[in-house]
Enzyme design. Structure first.
Site, PDB file in Angstrom:
ATOM      1  N   SER A   1       0.961  -1.358   0.099  1.00 41.93           N
ATOM      2  CA  SER A   1      -0.018   0.172   0.002  1.00 41.93           C
ATOM      3  C   SER A   1       0.869   1.097   0.049  1.00 41.93           C
ATOM      4  CB  SER A   1      -0.848   0.017   1.009  1.00 41.93           C
ATOM      5  OG  SER A   1      -1.547   1.230   1.103  1.00 41.93           O
TER       6      SER A   1
ATOM      7  N   TYR B   1      -2.015  -1.263  10.602  1.00 40.32           N
ATOM      8  CA  TYR B   1      -2.238  -1.781   9.047  1.00 40.32           C
ATOM      9  C   TYR B   1      -1.037  -1.100   8.192  1.00 40.32           C
ATOM     10  CZ  TYR B   1      -3.726  -1.619   4.261  1.00 40.32           C
ATOM     11  OH  TYR B   1      -3.798  -1.642   2.906  1.00 40.32           O
TER      12      TYR B   1
END
Ligand code: NAP
Length: 248
Positions: free
Chosen positions: A141, A154
């Site tokens: 990401s 995350y």
């Protein structure tokens, strides 16, 4: 003939979202695709139906990537059904955001188990079947460089994925197996809708900072994964391709 004709691919977490688009795009280029799901059998079967209706080859298989026996089963499905394995896309992932004061151990364990341990176990199961020219693509990401507040857990998982990608590129390079990461910005998926990102202030702020002026769609990522999986990217390994419309 597609650029992945004769290749066999496994895409984890392909019942919806980015993974579903990747599975369809790989199949459209001629790969036979194993469509993994954790809980959404109907979603995975719909992806298989879409691929076969378009003339491609695919099967679905259930399995939790954070369990070694399931990861083994996902990879075995490829080898037993299609006789080989050339492409592994480690896409399965979960995201839950919370400020540092509020995150829980359960959130930490769930996200690290699926996003990090899942990548390691699935790759471990796959490598003995991969030969010269094989490609592993890890879905990371843009958060690993943008580091948005409220995403410590995350972003930590995806930072680990970036590091693992670099390590495995070196470890598997001598066997001519390439390992790269794709680092998406916000993509409109079922998961992004479910946590309320789509339509939020976070989305509009992100769009305002994105040179191309929109959030991404799953096929924006799928086309980049096809590139990384194919021989067009034959000189790329250990790379992190940021696919975010220019957001940094
Ligand atoms: P999504 O719509 O929520 O889909 C997640 C997929 O992962 C589903 O197919 C789900 O399967 C599967 N999955 C969840 N837990 C699993 C497990 N234990 N074992 C196997 N599969 C599992 O998510 P998405 O937005 O498409 O995200 C896909 C990947 O892109 C993730 O790695 C995510 O971190 C990354 N990413 C997303 C964005 C974004 O904005 N959407 C941005 C950057 C990176 P079931 O539905 O069958 O349970």
């Amino acid at each position: 003939m597609g650029k992945l004709a004769g290749k066999v691919a496994v895409v984890t977490g392909a019942s919806k979202g980015i993974g579903a688009a990747i599975a369809k795009a790989l199949a459209a280029e001629g790969a036979s695709v194993v469509v993994n799901y954790a809980s959404s059998k109907a979603g995975a079967d719909a992806v298989v139906s879409a691929i076969t209706a378009a003339g491609g080859k695919a099967v679905s298989v259930g399995g939790d990537v954070s369990k070694a026996s399931d990861a083994q089963g996902i990879i075995s499905t490829a080898v037993e059904t299609y006789g080989r394995l050339d492409i592994l896309v480690n896409n399965s992932g979960v995201y839950e955001f919370a400020p540092i004061e509020e995150f829980t151990e359960a959130q930490y364990r769930k996200q690290f188990d699926i996003n990090v341990l899942g990548v390691l176990l699935t790759t471990q199961a796959a490598v003995k079947h991969l030969g010269e020219g094989a490609s592993i693509v890890n879905v990371s990401s843009v958060v690993t460089t943008v580091t948005p507040p409220g995403t410590a857990v995350y972003s930590g998982t995806k930072g680990a994925v970036d590091a693992i990608t670099g390590v495995l590129a070196r470890e598997l390079g001598p066997r001519k197996i390439r390992v790269n990461a794709i680092n998406p910005g916000i993509i409109e998926t079922e998961g992004a809708h479910a946590i309320g990102v789509i339509g939020s202030d976070f989305e509009s702020q992100t769009v305002s900072q994105t040179p191309l002026g929109r959030i991404g769609q799953p096929d924006d990522i799928a086309s980049a994964v096809v590139f990384l999986a194919s021989d067009d990217a034959k000189w790329l390994t250990g790379e992190h391709i940021v696919a975010s419309g220019g957001l940094r």
